[in-house]
Design an enzyme around this catalytic site. Structure first.
Site, PDB file in Angstrom:
ATOM      1  CB  ILE A  26      -0.891  -0.025   1.310  1.00  0.00           C
ATOM      2  CG1 ILE A  26      -2.038   1.337   1.209  1.00  0.00           C
ATOM      3  CG2 ILE A  26      -0.341  -0.004   2.451  1.00  0.00           C
ATOM      4  CD1 ILE A  26      -2.905   1.209  -0.212  1.00  0.00           C
ATOM      5  CD  GLU A  66      -8.328  -5.492   5.513  1.00  0.00           C
ATOM      6  OE1 GLU A  66      -7.527  -6.373   6.402  1.00  0.00           O
ATOM      7  OE2 GLU A  66      -8.324  -5.890   4.347  1.00  0.00           O
ATOM      8  N   GLY A 125      -5.540  -7.142   0.791  1.00  0.00           N
ATOM      9  CA  GLY A 125      -6.364  -6.199   1.701  1.00  0.00           C
ATOM     10  C   GLY A 125      -5.362  -4.779   1.567  1.00  0.00           C
ATOM     11  CD  GLU A 126      -0.713  -4.560   2.793  1.00  0.00           C
ATOM     12  OE1 GLU A 126      -0.377  -3.620   2.125  1.00  0.00           O
ATOM     13  OE2 GLU A 126      -0.106  -5.617   3.167  1.00  0.00           O
ATOM     14  N   GLY A 127      -6.182  -1.904   1.665  1.00  0.00           N
ATOM     15  CA  GLY A 127      -6.511  -0.800   0.705  1.00  0.00           C
ATOM     16  C   GLY A 127      -5.982  -0.926  -0.573  1.00  0.00           C
TER      17      GLY A 127
END
Length: 341
Positions: free
Chosen positions: A83, A162, A306-308
């Site tokens: 990210i 997240e 994840g992580e955006g």
């Protein structure tokens, strides 16, 4: 009226009608969200919420130890995660939030790190509720405040990520509760899980679903969140609600972020008109979530991180849609004949 004005502006550009495909749909939607025929994307921001889950201490649903959550938060702050790479490349703001990491992080004083810890991780939902109703409500309120502050600082396009070992299990249980789909359709392999571990994970989550009667909670989303959620998911629910209230373009990431949206949309269904769905995750339940929401993902990249990360990658596509509606010449401006001339 505005819908027609936007559509006429899009159709009047120097191209055949519909030739820019999904970009035309995005331009229309962003214009409607912002109530203008000249939409703009300002200070695009990714907010990553981190929190731990009590179930993770058992190892029943996760091959990675719980300590990885805090380790990855440090990695975010050191600039070493995916990210970080994507937000830096695309000139996006990245903010990391300690929503409920099971580690002392008070010594970390970086500008892009927000201390909002509501607890040292959730409780083990095999033994009882993961969160109290008060913790749920407070986490939602904090999520709302964080996004309100970001909005007042000039951001109008936001995506949520997240980090939390075990949070794909919480997301699967939430999905099961809201959609009433069989739990086996909702539970995926998650990160690094082999077939044997998957069987244990599913069996464990079936016990949890039965214990809390998750299938009967579709119309009580806050109770569902308390039963099986996590601090980072609850905070993300509040963030979604505030983003919609502030007329922001919401870029929805993957499986866990979409599970949080399921809760937010139960509380405030109109939120969905502000949402653009970044991608279709490799996590098996995500496809079914998107179908349930009648959502059309922008990207198919096989992501499951994840992580955006998906949201970060999708924002340049949204920026491209906004750029064409504002900068591309019309037939009239360019002196180009239309199909009827």
């Amino acid at each position: 009226m505005l819908n027609d004005q936007l559509q006429n502006k899009i159709n009047g550009k120097t191209k055949p009608i519909g030739a820019l495909g999904t970009l035309e749909e995005i331009a229309l939607q962003v214009g409607l969200i912002q109530s203008t025929t000249s939409p703009a994307i300002k200070k695009p921001t990714i907010l990553v919420f981190a929190g731990d889950h009590g179930i993770a201490a058992t190892g029943l649903v996760n091959p990675y130890p719980q300590a990885v959550t805090a380790q990855m938060v440090l990695n975010f702050l050191q600039g070493g995660a995916a990210i970080n790479v994507f937000t830096q490349l695309h000139n996006q703001v990245l903010i990391v939030v300690d929503a409920g990491v099971n580690a002392e992080l008070g010594h970390l004083q970086q500008e892009n790190f927000i201390h909002a810890k509501q607890g040292m991780g959730s409780r083990n939902y095999l033994d009882g509720e993961a969160l109290t109703q008060n913790e749920v409500e407070k986490s939602i309120a904090v999520g709302k405040q964080l996004v309100l502050k970001i909005a007042t600082e000039g951001c109008n396009c936001i995506g949520f990520g997240e980090m939390g070992i075990g949070n794909s299990s919480a997301a699967a249980l939430i999905m099961h509760g809201i959609t009433n789909l069989p739990l086996s359709d909702c539970v995926g392999v998650g990160t690094g899980t082999n077939q044997e571990q998957y069987k244990t994970k599913l069996a464990t989550l079936e016990k949890v679903a039965a214990l809390h009667q998750v299938i009967h909670m579709a119309n009580d989303p806050l109770k569902l969140l308390a039963a099986v959620g996590g601090f980072e998911i609850a905070m993300m629910v509040g963030a979604y609600l505030s983003a919609a209230e502030n007329k922001m373009v919401i870029v929805v990431d993957g499986f866990i972020a979409t599970a949080a949206l399921l809760i937010a949309a139960k509380i405030s269904p109109e939120i969905l008109s502000n949402c653009l769905f970044a991608h279709n995750s490799q996590e098996q339940g995500h496809t079914k979530m998107l179908e349930y929401l009648k959502a059309k993902p922008l990207l198919q990249l096989g992501l499951r991180l994840g992580e955006g990360t998906g949201a970060s990658l999708a924002i340049p596509i949204i920026q491209s849609a906004v750029a064409f509606i504002n900068q591309m010449a019309s037939f009239e401006q360019a002196g180009v004949s239309t199909a009827t001339e």
